[in-house]
Design a protein around this motif. Structure first.
Motif, short mmCIF file in Angstrom:
data_model
loop_
_atom_site.label_atom_id
_atom_site.label_comp_id
_atom_site.label_asym_id
_atom_site.label_seq_id
_atom_site.Cartn_x
_atom_site.Cartn_y
_atom_site.Cartn_z
N TYR A 141 43.28 57.18 -0.31
CA TYR A 141 44.06 58.25 0.29
C TYR A 141 44.62 57.86 1.56
CZ TYR A 141 45.35 62.66 2.77
OH TYR A 141 46.12 63.58 3.80
N ALA A 142 43.66 57.00 2.55
CA ALA A 142 44.00 56.65 3.77
C ALA A 142 45.15 55.44 3.81
CB ALA A 142 42.90 56.10 4.49
N GLU A 143 44.94 54.62 2.75
CA GLU A 143 45.99 53.66 2.47
C GLU A 143 47.39 54.01 2.13
OE1 GLU A 143 42.81 50.21 0.96
OE2 GLU A 143 43.90 51.32 -0.46
N ARG A 144 47.38 55.21 1.45
CA ARG A 144 48.76 55.55 1.06
C ARG A 144 49.13 56.40 2.24
NH1 ARG A 144 50.06 57.18 -4.21
NH2 ARG A 144 50.92 59.10 -3.68
N LYS A 145 48.47 57.09 3.18
CA LYS A 145 49.12 57.48 4.46
C LYS A 145 49.65 56.27 5.28
CE LYS A 145 48.02 61.14 6.01
NZ LYS A 145 48.91 62.68 5.93
N PHE A 146 49.00 55.13 5.30
CA PHE A 146 49.46 54.01 6.21
C PHE A 146 50.59 53.58 5.45
CE2 PHE A 146 45.18 54.21 7.98
CZ PHE A 146 45.60 54.37 9.48
N LEU A 169 42.39 61.82 7.61
CA LEU A 169 41.91 60.46 7.73
C LEU A 169 40.32 60.71 8.42
CD1 LEU A 169 44.99 58.64 9.19
CD2 LEU A 169 44.10 58.77 7.12
N ASP A 170 39.73 59.63 7.93
CA ASP A 170 38.45 59.62 8.64
C ASP A 170 38.25 58.83 9.75
OD1 ASP A 170 38.66 56.97 7.93
OD2 ASP A 170 37.20 57.00 6.26
N GLY A 171 37.12 58.94 10.45
CA GLY A 171 36.91 58.06 11.78
C GLY A 171 37.92 56.69 12.03
N PRO A 172 37.19 55.72 11.12
CA PRO A 172 37.79 54.40 11.23
C PRO A 172 39.30 54.38 11.10
CG PRO A 172 35.95 54.32 9.89
CD PRO A 172 35.89 55.80 10.23
#
Ligand code: ATP
Ligand code: MG
Length: 248
Positions: A141-146, A169-172
């Motif tokens: 999910y986070a990679e798709r956002k980036f 997005l999570d903390g990191p």
């Protein structure tokens, strides 16, 4: 001169007035967050600025031109890019291809080799270099956002309109996001950010525009906005529940 000067913008759908009268000027080189409850009209405002919707009245001045009536492609070409709340990726294409294709819409005349180099540089910047040949559908999910962010960072753009780029997005990942936003600012870009997470808003914003029922109720520094109990009451509602990120 403002980076974007919105004056008397109005939009109704049928008889339903969603944006009664928005006037807002973005200061160049700053990160302004557009906050407000679900349904306040934040995404609609992005659609009006970027030519996806035509306002019933008002103007949107950017570098001496009124954007009203221009197509989304023309608005991008002038130097404004927006990301969408729902990620619009080409799932079957690789990470590299997703960015390369987006870059083509910048209308800049790249040689193939220069376009590839630029794409790789952007992927490095958003931390996706090692996923270069992975299909978008196989990313986290986070990679798709980036990747979504990389697709507009690859354009030749001055003004970024980002619709909930950090939701979920999570903390990191949030730290990476913050660093990226800061680097855009350091390069002199202007950013208008829609974000529901008030911790993120507090961390990254130079200014906050508070939108409620399609009206800018306040435009000020984060310190002053967060000190205003009337606004926090409006945001959290009478039941004390925070507005939720619709895309989560
Ligand atoms: N094309 C449309 N036709 C009719 N109504 C619309 C249209 N687009 C948006 N609306 C309505 O306008 C209002 C504002 O929607 P908008 O998506 O701009 O809110 P938002 O502030 O982005 O909310 P969220 O925080 O949930 O994303 C909502 O009531 C929505 O249903
Ligand atoms: Mg929205």
């Amino acid at each position: 001169m403002a980076a974007l000067d919105i004056h008397g913008l109005r939009k109704a759908f049928g008889g339903n007035v969603i944006i009664p009268d928005v006037t807002l000027a973005l200061e160049p080189g700053l990160i302004t967050s557009l906050v407000g409850p679900n349904g306040a009209g934040k995404t609609t405002l992005f659609n009006l600025i970027t030519g996806f919707l035509r306002p019933d009245a008002g103007s949107v001045h950017y570098k001496g031109s009124d954007l009203v009536g221009l197509s989304p492609q023309r608005v991008t070409r002038l130097g404004i890019a927006r990301s969408f709340q729902d990620l619009r990726l080409f799932n079957e294409m690789t990470v590299f291809e997703n960015v390369l294709v987006a870059q083509e819409s910048s209308f800049r005349l790249w040689t193939r080799a220069a376009a590839c180099r630029h794409t790789d540089a952007v992927l490095e910047r958003v931390g996706l270099a090692d996923k270069r040949d992975t299909r978008a559908m196989d990313l986290s999910y986070a990679e798709r956002k980036f990747l979504n962010l990389a697709r507009i960072m690859a354009l030749d753009i001055d003004l970024f309109l980002l619709d909930e780029p950090a939701s979920g997005l999570d903390g990191p990942s949030r730290t990476t996001f913050h660093t990226l936003l800061q680097s855009l600012k350091d390069e002199g870009h202007t950013v208008l950010l829609i974000e529901h997470n008030l911790d993120i808003v507090r961390e990254v914003s130079d200014r906050i525009a508070f939108l409620n029922k399609g009206e800018v109720m306040a435009f000020d520094t984060p310190e002053r906005i967060f000190a205003n109990e009337r606004l926090t009451d409006l945001y959290f509602g009478t039941a004390g529940r925070p507005a939720e990120a619709a895309s989560c």
